[in-house]
Design a protein around this motif. Structure first.
Motif, PDB file in Angstrom:
ATOM      1  N   HIS A   1       0.785  -1.235   0.000  1.00  0.00           N
ATOM      2  CA  HIS A   1       0.000   0.000   0.000  1.00  0.00           C
ATOM      3  C   HIS A   1       0.814   1.281   0.000  1.00  0.00           C
ATOM      4  CE1 HIS A   1      -4.080  -1.680   0.459  1.00  0.00           C
ATOM      5  NE2 HIS A   1      -3.455  -2.676   1.056  1.00  0.00           N
ATOM      6  N   ALA A   2       2.020   1.243   0.548  1.00  0.00           N
ATOM      7  CA  ALA A   2       2.812   2.479   0.638  1.00  0.00           C
ATOM      8  C   ALA A   2       4.292   2.138   0.703  1.00  0.00           C
ATOM      9  CB  ALA A   2       2.391   3.288   1.860  1.00  0.00           C
ATOM     10  N   ILE A   3       5.120   3.129   0.388  1.00  0.00           N
ATOM     11  CA  ILE A   3       6.561   2.912   0.348  1.00  0.00           C
ATOM     12  C   ILE A   3       7.269   4.156   0.873  1.00  0.00           C
ATOM     13  CG2 ILE A   3       6.837   3.782  -2.004  1.00  0.00           C
ATOM     14  CD1 ILE A   3       8.799   1.449  -2.489  1.00  0.00           C
ATOM     15  N   SER A   4       8.416   3.955   1.533  1.00  0.00           N
ATOM     16  CA  SER A   4       9.213   5.066   2.039  1.00  0.00           C
ATOM     17  C   SER A   4      10.682   4.683   1.973  1.00  0.00           C
ATOM     18  CB  SER A   4       8.817   5.400   3.489  1.00  0.00           C
ATOM     19  OG  SER A   4       9.590   6.464   4.007  1.00  0.00           O
ATOM     20  N   ILE A   5      11.527   5.655   1.655  1.00  0.00           N
ATOM     21  CA  ILE A   5      12.975   5.432   1.555  1.00  0.00           C
ATOM     22  C   ILE A   5      13.670   6.234   2.645  1.00  0.00           C
ATOM     23  CG2 ILE A   5      14.999   5.582   0.053  1.00  0.00           C
ATOM     24  CD1 ILE A   5      13.088   5.540  -2.340  1.00  0.00           C
ATOM     25  N   SER A   6      14.648   5.636   3.304  1.00  0.00           N
ATOM     26  CA  SER A   6      15.383   6.327   4.359  1.00  0.00           C
ATOM     27  C   SER A   6      16.149   7.513   3.779  1.00  0.00           C
ATOM     28  CB  SER A   6      16.344   5.371   5.063  1.00  0.00           C
ATOM     29  OG  SER A   6      17.302   4.860   4.151  1.00  0.00           O
ATOM     30  N   PRO A   7      16.400   8.556   4.592  1.00  0.00           N
ATOM     31  CA  PRO A   7      17.100   9.746   4.080  1.00  0.00           C
ATOM     32  C   PRO A   7      18.452   9.446   3.450  1.00  0.00           C
ATOM     33  CG  PRO A   7      16.099  10.217   6.199  1.00  0.00           C
ATOM     34  CD  PRO A   7      15.931   8.752   5.969  1.00  0.00           C
ATOM     35  N   ASP A   8      19.178   8.428   3.963  1.00  0.00           N
ATOM     36  CA  ASP A   8      20.482   8.098   3.387  1.00  0.00           C
ATOM     37  C   ASP A   8      20.377   7.174   2.175  1.00  0.00           C
ATOM     38  OD1 ASP A   8      19.893   5.629   4.496  1.00  0.00           O
ATOM     39  OD2 ASP A   8      21.537   5.658   5.942  1.00  0.00           O
ATOM     40  N   GLY A   9      19.155   6.749   1.831  1.00  0.00           N
ATOM     41  CA  GLY A   9      18.940   5.932   0.647  1.00  0.00           C
ATOM     42  C   GLY A   9      19.342   4.483   0.767  1.00  0.00           C
ATOM     43  N   LYS A  10      19.652   4.017   1.981  1.00  0.00           N
ATOM     44  CA  LYS A  10      20.153   2.658   2.153  1.00  0.00           C
ATOM     45  C   LYS A  10      19.076   1.637   2.521  1.00  0.00           C
ATOM     46  CE  LYS A  10      24.803   4.140   3.499  1.00  0.00           C
ATOM     47  NZ  LYS A  10      25.874   4.069   4.540  1.00  0.00           N
ATOM     48  N   ARG A  11      17.859   2.122   2.809  1.00  0.00           N
ATOM     49  CA  ARG A  11      16.780   1.210   3.180  1.00  0.00           C
ATOM     50  C   ARG A  11      15.465   1.689   2.565  1.00  0.00           C
ATOM     51  NH1 ARG A  11      18.018   0.424   9.707  1.00  0.00           N
ATOM     52  NH2 ARG A  11      19.865  -0.905   9.471  1.00  0.00           N
ATOM     53  N   VAL A  12      14.577   0.740   2.309  1.00  0.00           N
ATOM     54  CA  VAL A  12      13.230   1.075   1.860  1.00  0.00           C
ATOM     55  C   VAL A  12      12.254   0.268   2.702  1.00  0.00           C
ATOM     56  CG1 VAL A  12      13.206  -0.699   0.044  1.00  0.00           C
ATOM     57  CG2 VAL A  12      11.674   1.267  -0.123  1.00  0.00           C
ATOM     58  N   ALA A  13      11.154   0.898   3.083  1.00  0.00           N
ATOM     59  CA  ALA A  13      10.108   0.241   3.868  1.00  0.00           C
ATOM     60  C   ALA A  13       8.839   0.144   3.036  1.00  0.00           C
ATOM     61  CB  ALA A  13       9.853   1.018   5.153  1.00  0.00           C
ATOM     62  N   VAL A  14       8.143  -0.982   3.177  1.00  0.00           N
ATOM     63  CA  VAL A  14       6.925  -1.223   2.412  1.00  0.00           C
ATOM     64  C   VAL A  14       5.792  -1.562   3.377  1.00  0.00           C
ATOM     65  CG1 VAL A  14       5.843  -2.563   0.575  1.00  0.00           C
ATOM     66  CG2 VAL A  14       8.315  -2.143   0.531  1.00  0.00           C
ATOM     67  N   ALA A  15       4.659  -0.874   3.231  1.00  0.00           N
ATOM     68  CA  ALA A  15       3.461  -1.164   4.014  1.00  0.00           C
ATOM     69  C   ALA A  15       2.712  -2.301   3.337  1.00  0.00           C
ATOM     70  CB  ALA A  15       2.580   0.071   4.117  1.00  0.00           C
ATOM     71  N   ASP A  16       2.646  -3.444   4.012  1.00  0.00           N
ATOM     72  CA  ASP A  16       2.103  -4.677   3.447  1.00  0.00           C
ATOM     73  C   ASP A  16       0.669  -4.889   3.922  1.00  0.00           C
ATOM     74  OD1 ASP A  16       1.579  -7.222   2.521  1.00  0.00           O
ATOM     75  OD2 ASP A  16       3.405  -8.123   3.323  1.00  0.00           O
ATOM     76  N   GLY A  17      -0.233  -5.143   2.970  1.00  0.00           N
ATOM     77  CA  GLY A  17      -1.615  -5.423   3.305  1.00  0.00           C
ATOM     78  C   GLY A  17      -1.802  -6.672   4.134  1.00  0.00           C
ATOM     79  N   ALA A  18      -0.772  -7.508   4.211  1.00  0.00           N
ATOM     80  CA  ALA A  18      -0.840  -8.726   5.017  1.00  0.00           C
ATOM     81  C   ALA A  18      -0.578  -8.447   6.492  1.00  0.00           C
ATOM     82  CB  ALA A  18       0.167  -9.752   4.497  1.00  0.00           C
ATOM     83  N   GLY A  19      -0.461  -7.172   6.887  1.00  0.00           N
ATOM     84  CA  GLY A  19      -0.331  -6.836   8.291  1.00  0.00           C
ATOM     85  C   GLY A  19       1.092  -6.783   8.794  1.00  0.00           C
ATOM     86  N   GLN A  20       2.025  -6.370   7.952  1.00  0.00           N
ATOM     87  CA  GLN A  20       3.417  -6.313   8.352  1.00  0.00           C
ATOM     88  C   GLN A  20       4.141  -5.214   7.568  1.00  0.00           C
ATOM     89  OE1 GLN A  20       4.631 -10.311   7.432  1.00  0.00           O
ATOM     90  NE2 GLN A  20       4.533 -10.008   5.235  1.00  0.00           N
ATOM     91  N   VAL A  21       5.352  -4.891   8.025  1.00  0.00           N
ATOM     92  CA  VAL A  21       6.180  -3.902   7.342  1.00  0.00           C
ATOM     93  C   VAL A  21       7.450  -4.597   6.886  1.00  0.00           C
ATOM     94  CG1 VAL A  21       7.396  -1.709   7.532  1.00  0.00           C
ATOM     95  CG2 VAL A  21       5.272  -2.075   8.818  1.00  0.00           C
ATOM     96  N   LEU A  22       7.789  -4.456   5.628  1.00  0.00           N
ATOM     97  CA  LEU A  22       8.981  -5.074   5.061  1.00  0.00           C
ATOM     98  C   LEU A  22      10.082  -4.030   4.943  1.00  0.00           C
ATOM     99  CD1 LEU A  22       7.294  -7.110   2.172  1.00  0.00           C
ATOM    100  CD2 LEU A  22       7.690  -7.832   4.539  1.00  0.00           C
ATOM    101  N   ILE A  23      11.281  -4.361   5.433  1.00  0.00           N
ATOM    102  CA  ILE A  23      12.423  -3.464   5.362  1.00  0.00           C
ATOM    103  C   ILE A  23      13.484  -4.102   4.476  1.00  0.00           C
ATOM    104  CG2 ILE A  23      14.164  -2.163   6.630  1.00  0.00           C
ATOM    105  CD1 ILE A  23      11.360  -1.348   7.401  1.00  0.00           C
ATOM    106  N   TYR A  24      13.782  -3.457   3.352  1.00  0.00           N
ATOM    107  CA  TYR A  24      14.846  -3.910   2.455  1.00  0.00           C
ATOM    108  C   TYR A  24      16.071  -3.022   2.650  1.00  0.00           C
ATOM    109  CZ  TYR A  24      11.660  -6.900  -0.220  1.00  0.00           C
ATOM    110  OH  TYR A  24      10.788  -7.878  -0.606  1.00  0.00           O
ATOM    111  N   SER A  25      17.246  -3.593   2.456  1.00  0.00           N
ATOM    112  CA  SER A  25      18.485  -2.823   2.575  1.00  0.00           C
ATOM    113  C   SER A  25      19.255  -2.888   1.267  1.00  0.00           C
ATOM    114  CB  SER A  25      19.347  -3.351   3.720  1.00  0.00           C
ATOM    115  OG  SER A  25      19.818  -4.660   3.418  1.00  0.00           O
ATOM    116  N   PHE A  26      20.088  -1.876   1.057  1.00  0.00           N
ATOM    117  CA  PHE A  26      20.902  -1.774  -0.146  1.00  0.00           C
ATOM    118  C   PHE A  26      22.361  -1.580   0.265  1.00  0.00           C
ATOM    119  CE2 PHE A  26      16.816   0.460  -1.079  1.00  0.00           C
ATOM    120  CZ  PHE A  26      16.219  -0.597  -1.738  1.00  0.00           C
ATOM    121  N   PRO A  27      23.078  -2.637   0.514  1.00  0.00           N
ATOM    122  CA  PRO A  27      24.478  -2.524   0.941  1.00  0.00           C
ATOM    123  C   PRO A  27      25.304  -1.734  -0.063  1.00  0.00           C
ATOM    124  CG  PRO A  27      23.684  -4.779   1.197  1.00  0.00           C
ATOM    125  CD  PRO A  27      22.635  -4.037   0.433  1.00  0.00           C
ATOM    126  N   GLY A  28      26.149  -0.848   0.457  1.00  0.00           N
ATOM    127  CA  GLY A  28      27.043  -0.100  -0.390  1.00  0.00           C
ATOM    128  C   GLY A  28      26.472   1.157  -0.988  1.00  0.00           C
TER     129      GLY A  28
END
Length: 369
Positions: free
Chosen positions: A340-367
């Protein structure tokens, strides 16, 4: 596929409940806030390093009485602002570290399988997980809207807030005082909006009525942020409702994600528009299946992230229209749990996703820098 973000990986899955997580926003690089359809907001402190157990929430923000549709943080990380179907905009002090003690159930035990999966026997619900949190009340509440609020945007300097609702009203606010600076009416219900980096233009994504997809009953318009005067009308450039709009960091174009309602017959392309004329510059392909729901520009100014009802995050390079990476796995069949929604951290190293399944997914981008 190009190698941009090739090291992307799922860092944490933040469990919450069986209800839809409807909004998400990084407060700073290490704190993430998420909101749901029940009107709750949780804040997590994320570990600096990868690995280990997913953290439990640290704070619960209470005050909304209905679904929270949009949420964002101020550029300095001192304020969190939320808006929803209780017709209010709420400001939260993001600097607090204490509060009243409380608890939150992260797994309410409602099984998500049943008749539709044709199982012979329902599985036993998992044991509830209870977390200790600090409970926080809002710092300020704006009550001028008389209908569900779907539009929420903050100027780049954090001084001006813009909101829009389903009674076709857009309001421009002074963040520090809470005073109205301007107000005007749109043609249709406001589904999303954004304000340009120079603070001069507001773009609104509009639709009416919500449960229909009829050409001519969707809108995409640009307005003078000071007077509310119409600057351009790009409605004819889109054939179905726009769910979200965002200006690029340099203000040279804005992106619009199509997919305000679930429709398995209409894809969710992402468009790029000229912010002066409203002319469509490009259409990013392939589209999200059944609709795109949100988008965010990466701090590097070179990439655009989108999420959709197909449970995918797509990473685009708007400069040449290239799809450079997909995160997640496409859902099977129509009408599954959407992102449903997405947000990127100010330093650009992580993204968060609002999941309709009732959870928040955090992805990371090493480097990533």
């Amino acid at each position: 596929m190009p190698t941009d973000f090739a090291g992307a990986s799922l860092l944490f899955t933040l469990l919450w409940s069986s209800d839809v997580v409807s909004a998400v926003a990084f407060i700073d690089n290490d704190r993430i806030a998420a909101a749901n359809k029940r009107g709750d907001i949780l804040v997590w402190n994320l570990p600096a390093a990868a690995g280990g157990k997913a953290p439990e929430p640290a704070r619960r923000l209470v005050g909304h009485t209905n679904e929270i549709n949009r949420m964002l943080a101020s550029p300095d990380g001192r304020l969190l602002i939320s808006a929803g179907s209780d017709r209010t905009v709420k400001f939260w002090d993001a600097t607090l570290t204490t509060g009243d003690p409380g608890t939150i159930v992260l797994n309410d035990g409602i099984a998500r399988v049943g008749v539709s999966e044709k199982v012979a026997r329902l599985p036993a619900p998992p044991a509830p997980i209870t977390a200790n949190v600090f409970v926080q009340k809002p710092l300020r509440v704006l009550t001028a809207h008389k209908d569900w609020i779907w539009g929420l945007a903050l100027s780049r300097d954090g001084k001006t807030l813009v909101t829009g609702d389903e009674s076709k009203v857009v309001i421009v606010w002074d963040v520090q005082t809470g005073k109205e600076l301007a107000r005007w009416s749109t043609k249709l219900w406001v589904r999303g909006l954004d304000i340009s980096p120079d603070g001069k233009t507001v773009v609104t994504a509009e639709n009416f009525p919500q449960l229909r997809v009829v050409e001519g009953e969707t809108g995409l318009r640009g307005w003078d942020a000071r007077t509310g005067g119409l600057k351009f009308d790009a409605s004819k450039e889109v054939k179905a409702g726009i769910a979200s709009v965002r200006f690029s960091h340099d203000g040279k174009y804005f992106a619009a994600a199509r997919g305000n309602i679930e429709n398995e017959n209409i894809g969710g392309p992402v468009y790029l528009f000229d912010p002066v004329t409203g002319k469509k510059l490009n259409e990013l392909k392939p589209p999200h299946l059944r609709g795109a729901t949100d988008l965010a520009f990466h701090p590097d100014g070179k990439h655009l992230f989108t999420c959709g009802r197909d449970r995918l995050v797509k990473i685009w390079r708007p400069g040449d229209g290239e799809l450079v990476r997909e995160l997640g796995q496409t859902s099977k069949g129509p009408f599954g749990e959407a992102y449903h929604a997405i947000s990127i951290s100010p330093d650009g190293k992580r993204v968060a996703v609002a999941d309709g399944a009732g959870q928040v997914l955090i992805y990371s981008f090493p480097g990533r820098e």
